[in-house]
Design an enzyme around this catalytic site. Structure first.
Site, PDB file in Angstrom:
ATOM      1  NE  ARG A 142       0.540   2.021  -8.042  1.00 36.22           N
ATOM      2  CZ  ARG A 142       1.353   1.284  -8.766  1.00 36.22           C
ATOM      3  NH1 ARG A 142       0.859   0.414  -9.634  1.00 36.22           N
ATOM      4  NH2 ARG A 142       2.668   1.383  -8.645  1.00 36.22           N
ATOM      5  CD  GLU A 186       7.920  -0.907  -3.281  1.00 38.26           C
ATOM      6  OE1 GLU A 186       7.098  -0.172  -3.860  1.00 38.26           O
ATOM      7  OE2 GLU A 186       9.152  -0.689  -3.263  1.00 38.26           O
ATOM      8  CB  VAL A 196       2.157  -1.115 -15.537  1.00 33.10           C
ATOM      9  CG1 VAL A 196       2.405  -1.174 -17.034  1.00 33.10           C
ATOM     10  CG2 VAL A 196       2.130   0.330 -15.056  1.00 33.10           C
ATOM     11  CG  HIS A 214      10.895  -6.995  -8.396  1.00 37.88           C
ATOM     12  ND1 HIS A 214      11.163  -5.672  -8.153  1.00 37.88           N
ATOM     13  CD2 HIS A 214       9.584  -7.154  -8.064  1.00 37.88           C
ATOM     14  CE1 HIS A 214      10.079  -5.061  -7.719  1.00 37.88           C
ATOM     15  NE2 HIS A 214       9.102  -5.959  -7.667  1.00 37.88           N
ATOM     16  CG  ASN A 249       3.081  -1.245  -6.100  1.00 40.50           C
ATOM     17  OD1 ASN A 249       3.388  -0.063  -6.058  1.00 40.50           O
ATOM     18  ND2 ASN A 249       3.952  -2.189  -6.398  1.00 40.50           N
ATOM     19  CE  LYS A 290       8.246   2.726  -1.929  1.00 43.08           C
ATOM     20  NZ  LYS A 290       9.220   3.284  -2.859  1.00 43.08           N
ATOM     21  NE  ARG A 294       5.974  -2.042 -17.015  1.00 44.92           N
ATOM     22  CZ  ARG A 294       5.855  -1.458 -15.833  1.00 44.92           C
ATOM     23  NH1 ARG A 294       6.050  -0.139 -15.733  1.00 44.92           N
ATOM     24  NH2 ARG A 294       5.558  -2.153 -14.748  1.00 44.92           N
ATOM     25  CD  GLU A 305       6.493  -4.238  -6.322  1.00 44.00           C
ATOM     26  OE1 GLU A 305       7.701  -3.926  -6.267  1.00 44.00           O
ATOM     27  OE2 GLU A 305       5.704  -3.767  -7.160  1.00 44.00           O
TER      28      GLU A 305
END
Length: 449
Positions: free
Chosen positions: A291, A287, A294, A207, A289, A116, A337, A274
């Site tokens: 990949r 940061e 979700v 966010h 991700n 990060k 979720r 993000e």
């Protein structure tokens, strides 16, 4: 194009990749633990290989066993899903060394963007605004000095890993020392890396994340934004796209800057940047991700794209068929979720046998889940049971559709977060779109937690 892909993961994401492979005419191999021997992904994959007992350290994190499974099955590529080894640079390097394609970015770029602090530095150099923060800190003394310079309140974050581990809001100097030591112990145990950094705190921050795709030739697009502001203990519980309340011009600005930044560092495949957005709509990179995430289904529903298939095509060397002007966001999507947790008891994790399972249906409803009646929820892994995703022409209709779908959803035998989501979807703050990262925590009483 690959003929066979090994899936180094479990649960709904393993099933998601198996289905994409089936539609692409690619054989799938599932590398599974003993605890998952009777799971739906194991039943539906073309081939299956047990890689160890239930605990993830002996199975889904066991690199030698996973590589051996790829050799035994003659798989040409490995899809890591999310979590487990999906952002492990050593695993990506080993795949490259043994001529197995890792479906994700290169290990060298992952090393930069997965850390990060180095990611913040790289993105700042590429023109993205960042919050005032520190380099990597390893001792309490240097952290105390850095905290005095930044001032309180501040955020303490782990350099490695994810899943909300090691993240703390510290409001005063009196709580700093104890919180720093506890967080450092937590991340040292979880990630074998005790690096910590500090960052200025943004009150009522939203966010926002940007989904990007970049092919092996450097051509890339962004696929709009997701609002992930509904969080509990820094873990997302609900995501939606597009973001309510943010001006479209601002979202497009963030998206274009994001794709140019990742192209500048040589990023390839799917990834997510993000950001925090403050009350004045000033945005700051946090940061990346490196990949699939979700919450990728909400982007799929508003763009009509299949991100897993795009990942596979990019990894195989095919160029992106998309141009930025081809990406059109249509309608509104929301994802809840559904986890095996009892929200009325402090979100206590649950295990047991699913006695009844009846997923909702109807227009615009998607359920990504590995559940079935008789499935035993194991104690070894993340508590995610299902992702309930809806799409509609606008946000109000999407909220109404999600409320209806939650009312239909039946999971009996283990407590789930369905009742919590029903309360959240009916909360006036959520309905108005005025959510922020501490929204659930500050509205806990009205949400019944």
């Amino acid at each position: 194009m690959f003929h066979k892909i090994l899936i180094a993961n479990r649960g709904e994401i393993a099933l998601r990749v198996i289905r994409a492979c089936r539609e692409m005419g690619i054989r799938s191999v599932i590398a599974h633990s003993e605890a998952d021997r009777n799971s739906l992904p194991v039943r539906l994959a073309d081939e299956r290989i047990c890689i160890g007992p239930g605990p993830s350290g002996k199975s889904y994190l066991n690199i030698p066993n996973i590589i051996s499974a790829a050799f035994i099955s003659k798989a040409e590529a490995i899809h890591p899903g999310y979590g487990f080894l999906s952002e492990n640079t050593s695993f990506a390097e080993i795949c490259n060394d043994v001529n197995i394609t890792f479906i994700g970015p290169s290990a060298s770029v992952m090393a930069v963007m997965g850390d990060k602090v180095s990611a913040r530095e790289a993105m700042a150099a590429a023109g993205l605004p960042t919050l005032p923060g520190t380099p990597v800190l390893h001792t309490l003394v240097e952290a105390q000095e850095a905290a005095r310079e930044i001032g309180f309140p501040l955020m303490l974050k782990a350099v490695a890993g994810g899943g909300g581990r090691g993240i703390r809001l510290i409001t005063s100097p009196e709580e700093f020392d104890r919180t720093f030591v506890l967080a450092q112990n937590e991340v040292r145990e979880a990630f074998h890396d005790d690096g910590i950094y500090l960052e200025r705190y943004v009150a009522k921050a939203r966010h926002i994340e940007i989904q990007v795709l970049v092919d092996q030739y450097g051509h890339g697009v962004h696929l709009g934004e997701r609002n992930c502001s509904c969080q509990r203990r820094n873990q997302k519980v609900l995501e939606e796209s597009p973001s309510p309340l943010l001006p479209r011009e601002l979202c497009e600005e963030i998206g274009m800057k994001a794709i140019r930044a990742v192209q500048q560092v040589g990023y390839r495949n799917a990834g997510t940047l993000e950001f925090l957005v403050d009350e004045q709509n000033r945005y700051y990179f946090m940061e990346m991700n490196t990949r699939l995430q979700v919450e990728h289904p909400v982007t799929e529903l508003v763009t009509s794209l299949d991100l897993v298939k795009e990942q596979v095509r990019i990894a195989s060397g095919l160029p992106l068929q998309l141009r930025q002007q081809d990406v059109q966001l249509r309608g509104h999507a929301i994802e809840c979720r559904i986890t095996a947790e009892d929200a009325s008891a402090g979100f206590r994790p649950q295990t047991g046998v699913v006695e009844q399972y009846l997923p909702p249906g109807g227009p615009g409803v998607r359920v990504d889940s590995h559940l079935f009646a008789g499935y035993e929820v194991p104690p070894h892994y993340d508590s995610l049971l299902a992702k309930l995703v809806v799409w509609a022409e606008n946000r109000n209709e999407a909220i109404a559709r999600m409320q209806r779908a939650l009312d239909e959803f039946v999971i009996e035998g283990v407590a789930t977060t369905i009742p919590f989501h029903q309360r959240l979807l009916n909360h006036e703050g959520f309905i108005s779109g005025d959510t922020y990262t501490r929204f659930i925590q500050e509205e806990a009483v009205s949400l019944g937690i």
